[in-house]
Design a protein around this motif. Structure first.
Motif, short mmCIF file in Angstrom:
data_model
loop_
_atom_site.label_atom_id
_atom_site.label_comp_id
_atom_site.label_asym_id
_atom_site.label_seq_id
_atom_site.Cartn_x
_atom_site.Cartn_y
_atom_site.Cartn_z
N PRO A 47 0.81 -1.22 0.00
CA PRO A 47 0.00 0.00 0.00
C PRO A 47 0.84 1.27 0.00
N LEU A 48 1.99 1.21 0.67
CA LEU A 48 2.83 2.41 0.73
C LEU A 48 3.40 2.72 -0.67
N ALA A 49 3.77 1.66 -1.39
CA ALA A 49 4.31 1.84 -2.74
C ALA A 49 3.27 2.51 -3.64
N LYS A 50 2.03 2.04 -3.48
CA LYS A 50 0.94 2.61 -4.28
C LYS A 50 0.79 4.10 -4.00
N GLN A 51 0.84 4.39 -2.70
CA GLN A 51 0.70 5.77 -2.26
C GLN A 51 1.80 6.65 -2.85
N LEU A 52 3.04 6.09 -2.87
CA LEU A 52 4.19 6.90 -3.29
C LEU A 52 4.49 6.76 -4.78
N GLY A 53 3.75 5.85 -5.43
CA GLY A 53 3.99 5.63 -6.85
C GLY A 53 5.35 5.02 -7.14
N ARG A 54 5.76 4.10 -6.27
CA ARG A 54 7.07 3.44 -6.50
C ARG A 54 6.89 1.93 -6.51
N SER A 55 7.94 1.21 -6.76
CA SER A 55 7.80 -0.25 -6.82
C SER A 55 7.77 -0.82 -5.39
N PRO A 56 6.87 -1.76 -5.13
CA PRO A 56 6.74 -2.29 -3.77
C PRO A 56 8.02 -2.98 -3.27
N ARG A 57 8.72 -3.63 -4.17
CA ARG A 57 9.94 -4.31 -3.70
C ARG A 57 11.01 -3.29 -3.29
N ASP A 58 11.03 -2.18 -4.01
CA ASP A 58 11.97 -1.09 -3.65
C ASP A 58 11.63 -0.56 -2.27
N ILE A 59 10.33 -0.34 -2.08
CA ILE A 59 9.90 0.20 -0.78
C ILE A 59 10.24 -0.80 0.33
N ALA A 60 9.96 -2.08 0.05
CA ALA A 60 10.27 -3.10 1.05
C ALA A 60 11.76 -3.07 1.39
N ALA A 61 12.57 -2.93 0.34
CA ALA A 61 14.02 -2.91 0.56
C ALA A 61 14.41 -1.70 1.41
N GLU A 62 13.76 -0.58 1.13
CA GLU A 62 14.10 0.63 1.89
C GLU A 62 13.67 0.49 3.36
N ILE A 63 12.50 -0.10 3.55
CA ILE A 63 12.05 -0.30 4.94
C ILE A 63 13.04 -1.20 5.69
N VAL A 64 13.41 -2.30 5.01
CA VAL A 64 14.33 -3.25 5.65
C VAL A 64 15.68 -2.59 5.95
N GLU A 65 16.09 -1.77 5.04
CA GLU A 65 17.35 -1.02 5.19
C GLU A 65 17.29 -0.16 6.48
N ASN A 66 16.12 0.47 6.68
CA ASN A 66 15.96 1.37 7.84
C ASN A 66 15.69 0.62 9.15
N LEU A 67 15.26 -0.64 9.00
CA LEU A 67 14.73 -1.37 10.15
C LEU A 67 15.83 -1.93 11.05
N ASP A 68 15.70 -1.65 12.32
CA ASP A 68 16.69 -2.18 13.26
C ASP A 68 16.05 -3.19 14.20
N VAL A 69 16.17 -4.48 13.83
CA VAL A 69 15.58 -5.53 14.68
C VAL A 69 16.59 -6.65 14.94
N SER A 70 17.88 -6.33 14.64
CA SER A 70 18.87 -7.41 14.68
C SER A 70 19.06 -7.98 16.08
#
Ligand code: ARG
Length: 652
Positions: A47-70
């Motif tokens: 849904p976020l990709a749709k909102q931003l008009g970008r590819s969902p896999r890109d968005i997922a990658a960016e979220i994962v990049e930002n995510l700190d759960v290690s």
């Protein structure tokens, strides 16, 4: 904080550079249904990709990049169009579950800011026996109180009994005219209930009889209209068809109303005693109402009768509550607020909130058609006035932060108007919630009644549950080579299985839905029932007895839990989420959140127990670890059930 909450807060930071409105996205983080997709899944990239008009896999990658759960998760995986799969680290689960095993509260921390919550539940109208309709409020309300207390809130349970309503006029009238003195001295409450029923029946007889001509002419008219419709209009026309259908339905309803009224009238006419009483008391409904008004106006004789009736009625209620193990801090019935009602009305009037409407005093709320009547044209105060006085009292005298009303959903309009009026009145600070529930149905799809059409009395329902539970308990114990229970123990176990069965059957449904009362399902030893959970608990206690291990010394919190197979890991992970289940119950006062957690957990335990031998574990450490999981499972069952007001027994 539960794992899910922790995950959500980490995702909130990860998402913050992408969007401001994170809340709906965070709702898309859930436990995975299939271990293939990890333990948790976040589906928010799409849904976020749709909102931003970008590819969902890109968005997922960016979220994962930002995510700190290690600190507690393996590296997140991106799958398919952009699902983010999260797998908790085994080591983290093992440590977490070990810690919980050493904690009496199973990982549930007390809330940081406790609220004072008044829970208004059960609240039957007295002078009538409690029936199955009162079960839901009593059981759901009790579970809510227990869960709130466990979470660390301050709770005042208040039984807002209806001890001042029209039913008192009815029994006063009945007592004066029809009492059977011998029966009254032998069984006061039974006789009062009979009088209530009688006066109700006689009033209904006259109302039904006098209403019949009107109903019949209504039917004739509807029939004429129908005839015109069928002959005159084009039946292929959609609109005409719809109208025809509505008219047919209306005629059918009138026909069945006539049938029902005729049957009620005939029933009385066919009984010489009843018919005689009906004839002699043709104005009974009005006269009974007059007795109520006299009571409210302070009539000494009626007050004396009320004082005489009430204690016995309360004692009968308390007997049921004690059998159900339901307790109240307060039982301030409607009568308690009677002295405050005049002030409520004058305050509302002086503030310009209540106005005169055809002689009645009403609050009109914008957007609502129905007025909130606080004083009728004959001067009588209403259910609404009492509830307003009650809120004022709970706020000013009890210092409540929140009031929860566990009441049938058919009263939602009343609570809607009540809460809105309170806000206008200046009591908006207290958070009020109507925790509504559906009806208990019979297998005929209608509200659950006895074969003769009467309400099912709660006392006899509990008796029957215990008697049926006794058969289950007997069969189970007789199947053993050496029966384990004495007759007294069997009686005690039957009591907890019977009452637990009724409660669980109620609580495991979504409270808003109606549900069908089903003895067979309720006491089944497998499936989503209290009986199943109670036997599971006793079986675990049996493991400890068999291995001669003292449960007290098992869960020190220091011994490591080992996760050697998928079933063991799944159970451990599930056991770390008790806090989540408790939060979920309190989020919207839904005890079925806890029953479903219990049921899932019991399922995971079965799988664990089938695959992971405790007795023949490969090493002493592993055996010890598995014993810890068994003990924790037993405590999860007993603690979870106790929050629902359901007991367990070590031997069953
Ligand atoms: N006595 C009412 C009834 O049986 C329920 C009262 C619920 N509580 C309240 N504060 N209105 O319908």
């Amino acid at each position: 904080m539960s794992i899910l909450q922790t995950l959500k807060s980490r995702f909130a930071s990860a998402l913050s550079s992408l969007t401001e409105d994170t809340a709906p996205l965070l709702d898309m983080i859930r436990s995975s249904q299939d271990p293939k997709f990890g333990d948790f899944q976040a589906n928010c990239a799409m849904p976020l990709a749709k909102q931003l008009g970008r590819s969902p896999r890109d968005i997922a990658a960016e979220i994962v990049e930002n995510l700190d759960v290690s600190d507690f998760c393996e590296t997140p995986e991106i799958a398919g169009p952009g699902f983010i799969n999260l797998r908790l680290r085994d080591k983290w689960i093992a440590e977490h579950v070990s810690r919980i095993a050493g904690d009496d509260r199973l990982g549930v921390t007390s809330v940081a800011t406790p609220r004072h919550v008044v829970v208004d539940f059960s609240s039957p109208n007295v002078a009538k026996p409690m029936h199955v309709g009162h079960l839901r409020s009593s059981v759901i309300g009790d579970a809510i109180c227990r869960t709130l207390r466990f979470a660390g809130h301050r709770v005042t349970s208040d039984n807002h009994i209806g001890d001042w309503g029209t039913q008192f006029g009815m029994i006063i009238y009945g007592y004066r005219n029809f009492v059977d003195a011998a029966a009254y001295s032998k069984d006061q409450v039974g006789e009062l209930a009979r009088l209530y029923k009688l006066v109700n029946q006689l009033s209904d007889y006259h109302a039904a009889k006098s209403g019949l001509p009107e109903l019949r002419s209504q039917l004739t008219q509807r029939q004429t209209e129908l005839d015109q419709l069928t002959s005159g209009s084009d039946t292929a026309d959609k609109k005409a068809k719809k109208k025809l259908k509505t008219q047919r339905k209306a005629a059918e309803e009138t026909r069945s109303a006539i049938k029902s009224a005729e049957a009620r009238v005939a029933h009385v006419d066919a009984d010489a005693t009843l018919a005689g009483q009906a004839n002699a008391h043709s104005d009974i409904a009005r006269l009974a109402r007059k007795e109520t008004s006299k009571l409210h106006a302070g009539d000494e004789h009626n007050q004396r009768l009320w004082d005489e009736f009430l204690p016995a009625c309360l004692a009968a209620l308390n007997q049921i509550y004690s059998r159900l193990d339901v307790h109240f801090d307060l039982t301030l019935g409607e009568s308690y607020y009677n002295p405050m009602l005049a002030d409520v009305v004058s305050d509302l009037t002086s503030k310009g909130l209540a106005t005169d409407s055809d002689g009645a005093t009403c609050v009109f709320i914008e957007g609502n058609n129905a007025p909130f009547i606080v004083q009728k044209s004959d001067g009588a105060y209403t259910y609404a006035t009492t509830d307003l006085a009650t809120i004022q009292y709970r706020l000013k005298e009890l210092n409540a932060d929140e009031i929860v009303y566990v009441v049938d959903k058919r009263q939602s309009e009343h609570f809607n108007l009540l809460f809105k009026t309170c806000e206008l009145w200046g009591f908006g600070d207290v958070k009020c919630q109507h925790v509504s529930f559906g009806t208990v149905m019979g297998d005929d799809g209608k509200p659950f009644k006895t074969r003769s059409g009467d309400n099912v009395e709660l006392g006899s329902l509990i008796d029957e549950a215990i008697a049926r539970a006794r058969t289950v308990v007997d069969e189970n114990d007789d199947r053993r080579e050496q029966p384990a229970l004495s007759p007294d123990e069997r009686a005690r176990v039957s009591q907890i299985v019977g009452t637990g069965g009724i409660k669980y059957a109620d609580l495991h449904h979504n409270r808003d839905s109606d549900y069908v009362f089903d003895w067979g399902k309720m006491l089944a030893t497998t499936g989503d029932t209290a009986t199943y959970m109670q036997y599971a608990y006793a079986r675990i206690c049996g493991i400890f007895r068999e291995l001669n291990v003292d449960r007290q010394n098992i869960a020190s919190g220091e011994t490591a839990v080992l996760l050697t197979c998928p079933e063991e890991r799944a159970l451990a992970l599930q056991l770390t989420q008790f806090d989540y289940a408790v939060d979920a119950v309190l989020a919207d006062y839904r005890p079925n959140q806890l029953t479903s957690w219990l049921f899932d957990t019991a399922g995971k335990f079965s799988a664990f127990y089938a695959h992971c031998s405790v007795k023949n574990a490969e090493s002493t450490e592993l055996r010890q670890s598995r014993l810890i999981l068994c003990d924790l499972m037993a405590r999860a069952l007993s603690t979870g059930l106790s929050l629902l007001g359901i007991e367990t027994a070590d031997v069953m």
